[in-house]
Design a protein around this motif. Sequence first.
Motif, mmCIF file in Angstrom:
data_model
loop_
_atom_site.group_PDB
_atom_site.id
_atom_site.type_symbol
_atom_site.label_atom_id
_atom_site.label_comp_id
_atom_site.label_asym_id
_atom_site.label_seq_id
_atom_site.Cartn_x
_atom_site.Cartn_y
_atom_site.Cartn_z
ATOM 1 N N ASP A 128 0.697 -0.982 0.158
ATOM 2 C CA ASP A 128 0.101 0.035 0.082
ATOM 3 C C ASP A 128 0.742 1.228 0.094
ATOM 4 O O ASP A 128 2.001 1.161 -0.103
ATOM 5 C CB ASP A 128 -1.049 0.174 1.206
ATOM 6 C CG ASP A 128 -0.468 0.594 2.408
ATOM 7 O OD1 ASP A 128 0.693 0.586 2.541
ATOM 8 O OD2 ASP A 128 -1.167 0.357 3.482
ATOM 9 N N ASP A 129 0.310 2.300 0.245
ATOM 10 C CA ASP A 129 0.923 3.640 0.182
ATOM 11 C C ASP A 129 2.117 3.822 1.266
ATOM 12 O O ASP A 129 2.963 4.659 1.177
ATOM 13 C CB ASP A 129 -0.046 4.707 0.318
ATOM 14 C CG ASP A 129 -0.935 4.881 -0.998
ATOM 15 O OD1 ASP A 129 -0.494 4.714 -2.162
ATOM 16 O OD2 ASP A 129 -1.966 5.352 -0.859
ATOM 17 N N SER A 130 1.703 3.055 2.353
ATOM 18 C CA SER A 130 2.592 3.150 3.273
ATOM 19 C C SER A 130 3.744 2.116 3.388
ATOM 20 O O SER A 130 4.652 2.280 4.350
ATOM 21 C CB SER A 130 1.900 3.039 4.766
ATOM 22 O OG SER A 130 1.111 4.321 4.866
ATOM 23 N N GLY A 131 3.876 1.373 2.324
ATOM 24 C CA GLY A 131 4.777 0.256 2.484
ATOM 25 C C GLY A 131 4.130 -1.039 2.346
ATOM 26 O O GLY A 131 3.127 -1.391 1.694
ATOM 27 N N THR A 132 4.787 -2.398 2.804
ATOM 28 C CA THR A 132 4.425 -3.668 2.618
ATOM 29 C C THR A 132 4.025 -4.051 4.138
ATOM 30 O O THR A 132 4.849 -3.919 5.176
ATOM 31 C CB THR A 132 5.575 -4.727 2.194
ATOM 32 O OG1 THR A 132 5.881 -3.977 0.678
ATOM 33 C CG2 THR A 132 5.197 -5.958 1.817
ATOM 34 N N ILE A 133 2.958 -4.776 3.975
ATOM 35 C CA ILE A 133 2.175 -5.500 5.305
ATOM 36 C C ILE A 133 2.234 -6.902 5.114
ATOM 37 O O ILE A 133 1.921 -7.430 4.083
ATOM 38 C CB ILE A 133 0.859 -4.823 5.612
ATOM 39 C CG1 ILE A 133 0.657 -3.303 5.881
ATOM 40 C CG2 ILE A 133 0.177 -5.652 6.646
ATOM 41 C CD1 ILE A 133 0.789 -2.703 4.211
ATOM 42 N N SER A 134 3.037 -7.675 5.789
ATOM 43 C CA SER A 134 3.060 -9.221 5.967
ATOM 44 C C SER A 134 2.483 -9.946 6.769
ATOM 45 O O SER A 134 2.423 -9.317 7.969
ATOM 46 C CB SER A 134 4.753 -9.539 6.128
ATOM 47 O OG SER A 134 5.401 -8.803 4.845
ATOM 48 N N THR A 135 1.837 -10.968 6.475
ATOM 49 C CA THR A 135 1.136 -11.903 7.235
ATOM 50 C C THR A 135 1.657 -13.170 7.105
ATOM 51 O O THR A 135 1.547 -13.905 5.965
ATOM 52 C CB THR A 135 -0.453 -11.834 7.110
ATOM 53 O OG1 THR A 135 -0.955 -10.603 6.915
ATOM 54 C CG2 THR A 135 -1.068 -12.855 7.877
#
Length: 158
Positions: free
Chosen positions: A139-146
């Motif tokens: 997203d606009d703020s970076g990468t989110i990992s699950t």
Amino acid sequence: MGLYKENGQRITRAEFPAAPLEDPPVRVTEDVYVSEPYGRGDGQPEGSKRFLLYPAGTIVQRSVVDRLFTTATVASITPAKGPAAGGTTITITGAHLDGVSAVTFGGSAGTDLHVRSATELAVLTPPGAAGAVTVELVDDSGTISTAKGFTYEAPAGG
């Protein structure tokens, strides 16, 4: 004309007392609006109400702009497993998902991404090797990992 310190010592260009700004101002180049959903139960889609946040030409600190882009969060991924051949439509729920531009499964890009709202999106899984993989949202703020967010199942009998 010259430049001098308080004690009368001349200042050269190389000695000019300045430091880079840690939070530089930026100029907004076009009108920027913020959207809000109508009240609950009115049947209107989110974003129906828009308000002018910054008119073109406004000067704001970079940190203020950065705070406007909230990092997405993942609450659930359903279904949590599917065939290694890919092709499973999964639904991701969470918050601030409206800025998500890509979803990967173990490094492979998902396809047919549909952001349904700020709290839900759907994406088609790519093929993958059997086992649990990390699901990443960009997203606009970076990468989110699950980690272990989706599990590819081996084909039956193989």
